[in-house]
Write a protein that holds these residues in place. Structure first.
Motif, PDB file in Angstrom:
ATOM      1  N   MET A 226      -1.947 -10.868   0.861  1.00  0.00           N
ATOM      2  CA  MET A 226      -2.313 -11.982   1.740  1.00  0.00           C
ATOM      3  C   MET A 226      -3.713 -12.486   1.376  1.00  0.00           C
ATOM      4  O   MET A 226      -4.630 -11.716   1.156  1.00  0.00           O
ATOM      5  CB  MET A 226      -2.301 -11.498   3.191  1.00  0.00           C
ATOM      6  CG  MET A 226      -2.396 -12.642   4.176  1.00  0.00           C
ATOM      7  SD  MET A 226      -2.219 -12.062   5.884  1.00  0.00           S
ATOM      8  CE  MET A 226      -3.710 -11.140   6.124  1.00  0.00           C
ATOM      9  N   SER A 227      -3.848 -13.792   1.303  1.00  0.00           N
ATOM     10  CA  SER A 227      -5.125 -14.395   0.914  1.00  0.00           C
ATOM     11  C   SER A 227      -6.085 -14.438   2.110  1.00  0.00           C
ATOM     12  O   SER A 227      -5.692 -14.757   3.233  1.00  0.00           O
ATOM     13  CB  SER A 227      -4.828 -15.792   0.382  1.00  0.00           C
ATOM     14  OG  SER A 227      -6.002 -16.522   0.290  1.00  0.00           O
ATOM     15  N   VAL A 228      -7.354 -14.104   1.874  1.00  0.00           N
ATOM     16  CA  VAL A 228      -8.375 -14.132   2.927  1.00  0.00           C
ATOM     17  C   VAL A 228      -9.232 -15.371   2.683  1.00  0.00           C
ATOM     18  O   VAL A 228      -9.716 -15.589   1.579  1.00  0.00           O
ATOM     19  CB  VAL A 228      -9.251 -12.858   2.861  1.00  0.00           C
ATOM     20  CG1 VAL A 228     -10.220 -12.818   4.024  1.00  0.00           C
ATOM     21  CG2 VAL A 228      -8.384 -11.620   2.843  1.00  0.00           C
ATOM     22  N   THR A 229      -9.402 -16.189   3.728  1.00  0.00           N
ATOM     23  CA  THR A 229     -10.075 -17.477   3.504  1.00  0.00           C
ATOM     24  C   THR A 229     -11.553 -17.467   3.857  1.00  0.00           C
ATOM     25  O   THR A 229     -12.299 -18.319   3.415  1.00  0.00           O
ATOM     26  CB  THR A 229      -9.386 -18.584   4.329  1.00  0.00           C
ATOM     27  OG1 THR A 229      -9.341 -18.152   5.692  1.00  0.00           O
ATOM     28  CG2 THR A 229      -7.985 -18.857   3.813  1.00  0.00           C
ATOM     29  N   GLU A 230     -11.974 -16.516   4.663  1.00  0.00           N
ATOM     30  CA  GLU A 230     -13.377 -16.494   5.106  1.00  0.00           C
ATOM     31  C   GLU A 230     -14.054 -15.183   4.707  1.00  0.00           C
ATOM     32  O   GLU A 230     -13.428 -14.119   4.789  1.00  0.00           O
ATOM     33  CB  GLU A 230     -13.436 -16.606   6.633  1.00  0.00           C
ATOM     34  CG  GLU A 230     -13.150 -18.015   7.167  1.00  0.00           C
ATOM     35  CD  GLU A 230     -14.213 -19.016   6.748  1.00  0.00           C
ATOM     36  OE1 GLU A 230     -15.412 -18.696   6.839  1.00  0.00           O
ATOM     37  OE2 GLU A 230     -13.839 -20.118   6.293  1.00  0.00           O
TER      38      GLU A 230
ATOM     39  N   ASN B  31     -11.093  -8.430  -1.196  1.00  0.00           N
ATOM     40  CA  ASN B  31      -9.987  -9.334  -1.559  1.00  0.00           C
ATOM     41  C   ASN B  31     -10.449 -10.786  -1.541  1.00  0.00           C
ATOM     42  O   ASN B  31     -10.079 -11.568  -2.412  1.00  0.00           O
ATOM     43  CB  ASN B  31      -8.802  -9.157  -0.596  1.00  0.00           C
ATOM     44  CG  ASN B  31      -8.073  -7.853  -0.853  1.00  0.00           C
ATOM     45  OD1 ASN B  31      -8.165  -7.305  -1.956  1.00  0.00           O
ATOM     46  ND2 ASN B  31      -7.391  -7.337   0.151  1.00  0.00           N
ATOM     47  N   PHE B  32     -11.265 -11.125  -0.533  1.00  0.00           N
ATOM     48  CA  PHE B  32     -11.801 -12.485  -0.453  1.00  0.00           C
ATOM     49  C   PHE B  32     -12.612 -12.813  -1.708  1.00  0.00           C
ATOM     50  O   PHE B  32     -12.434 -13.872  -2.328  1.00  0.00           O
ATOM     51  CB  PHE B  32     -12.671 -12.627   0.811  1.00  0.00           C
ATOM     52  CG  PHE B  32     -13.532 -13.854   0.804  1.00  0.00           C
ATOM     53  CD1 PHE B  32     -12.993 -15.107   1.101  1.00  0.00           C
ATOM     54  CD2 PHE B  32     -14.881 -13.776   0.485  1.00  0.00           C
ATOM     55  CE1 PHE B  32     -13.790 -16.247   1.073  1.00  0.00           C
ATOM     56  CE2 PHE B  32     -15.679 -14.903   0.456  1.00  0.00           C
ATOM     57  CZ  PHE B  32     -15.134 -16.154   0.741  1.00  0.00           C
ATOM     58  N   LEU B  33     -13.492 -11.889  -2.098  1.00  0.00           N
ATOM     59  CA  LEU B  33     -14.333 -12.116  -3.273  1.00  0.00           C
ATOM     60  C   LEU B  33     -13.490 -12.256  -4.545  1.00  0.00           C
ATOM     61  O   LEU B  33     -13.736 -13.123  -5.386  1.00  0.00           O
ATOM     62  CB  LEU B  33     -15.338 -10.974  -3.447  1.00  0.00           C
ATOM     63  CG  LEU B  33     -16.413 -10.838  -2.363  1.00  0.00           C
ATOM     64  CD1 LEU B  33     -17.224  -9.558  -2.566  1.00  0.00           C
ATOM     65  CD2 LEU B  33     -17.344 -12.043  -2.353  1.00  0.00           C
TER      66      LEU B  33
ATOM     67  N   ALA C  22     -19.441 -14.475  -5.919  1.00  0.00           N
ATOM     68  CA  ALA C  22     -18.384 -13.462  -5.803  1.00  0.00           C
ATOM     69  C   ALA C  22     -18.467 -12.461  -6.944  1.00  0.00           C
ATOM     70  O   ALA C  22     -18.357 -11.245  -6.734  1.00  0.00           O
ATOM     71  CB  ALA C  22     -17.015 -14.140  -5.782  1.00  0.00           C
ATOM     72  N   ALA C  23     -18.674 -12.977  -8.158  1.00  0.00           N
ATOM     73  CA  ALA C  23     -18.763 -12.088  -9.332  1.00  0.00           C
ATOM     74  C   ALA C  23     -19.948 -11.147  -9.195  1.00  0.00           C
ATOM     75  O   ALA C  23     -19.847  -9.941  -9.467  1.00  0.00           O
ATOM     76  CB  ALA C  23     -18.893 -12.917 -10.601  1.00  0.00           C
TER      77      ALA C  23
END
Lengths: 100, 181
Positions: free
Chosen positions: A1-5, A90-92, B8-9
């Motif tokens: 599942m994709s995390v948006t925040e 996961n978000f990153l 992020a990286a």
């Protein structure tokens, strides 16, 4: 599942390092204040403040006791903290993949 | 809050570095009591061998038995991060087999040379382990290997006292060094 925040509590640099230091430990293991300080590179006052923020969010458990006459502060990751950290990772990763 | 792919990286890289360092420190702390235990075994057995050199074989047998029993207790009590599976047991068996074959091939009959060779192998084992698991373990292995090699080549007059002090002492100090990491 994709995390948006992003998780605003974890995303702050020092708190991210604190969570990363606790992440590889099994559920019943702790890091003491000195180890947390060494791993995060934070100062005493700074570290206390960031740990208090993580504790307030329910992400870490802080235990204070004595070993002989010496006071000891120990920290461990809660289940909620583990889940939040994994969500943030996961978000990153999603952000990174979208950027490539 | 806006997070760019560069942010992020950078954050993921930081997480990897800190988590890896935390895992290494955990392995150091887990290895520490076992190293101290074996340091005590080395000192006691070598001191006894110095007193009763003809009994070196049985003394080492008893010492190894005590050391392995103590290591097993520590392993199961401390929830060790080292996996005990067929791969780790097979790796240990390969090492023991190679040393046993070398002893036979080289026709080693001197108990002192045999002791030095086994201790040298232990040091080499720690060095190989340290390549994968942390610099401090490698350094400790190097010290044990050098101490054992020096003892094997130079045959100091009080060989067992040398092995007790330098070898056993290195293990105990190394264990304390890992605990303080």
């Amino acid at each position: 599942m994709s995390v948006t925040e992003p998780d605003d509590i974890i995303h702050q640099s020092t708190r991210l390092r604190l969570m990363a230091a606790l992440y590889p430990l099994p559920a019943n293991e702790w890091l003491d204040f000195k180890q947390m300080k060494a791993l995060s590179g934070a100062t005493d006052g700074n570290l206390g403040g960031h740990l208090a923020t993580l504790e307030k969010a329910g992400y870490v458990l802080i235990e204070k006791d004595f070993v002989g006459k010496k006071p000891r502060t120990r920290v461990s990751l809660t289940k909620e903290g583990l889940r939040a950290f994994q969500r943030h990772l996961n978000f990153l990763r999603d952000i990174l993949e979208q950027g490539q | 809050m806006t997070v760019t792919p560069q942010d992020a990286a950078r954050a993921l890289k930081e997480v990897d570095q800190v988590s890896s360092r935390s895992s290494t420190l955990r392995r150091y702390r887990a290895a520490s009591p076992t190293l101290i235990l074996w340091g005590v075994v080395w000192i006691v057995v070598n001191l006894c061998c110095d007193r009763w050199p003809r009994q070196a074989g049985p003394l080492w047998g008893a010492g190894d038995l005590a050391g392995f029993a103590g290591s097993a207790v520590i392993y199961f009590r401390l929830a060790s991060p080292w996996p005990l599976n067929w791969r780790s047991l097979a790796t240990a068996a390969v090492g023991v087999g190679a040393v046993a074959a070398a002893v036979d091939l080289l026709q080693i009959r001197s108990v002192e040379t045999l002791t030095a060779l086994i201790c040298l192998s232990v040091g080499a084992g720690y060095m190989a382990w340290g390549v994968w698991r942390g610099a401090r373990i490698f350094v400790l292995g190097l010290i044990i290997a050098v101490v054992s090699l020096a003892a094997g080549l130079l045959h100091p007059p009080h060989f067992y006292l040398w092995m007790a002090g330098a070898g056993g002492g290195a293990l105990i100090l190394g264990g304390l060094w890992l605990r303080q990491a």
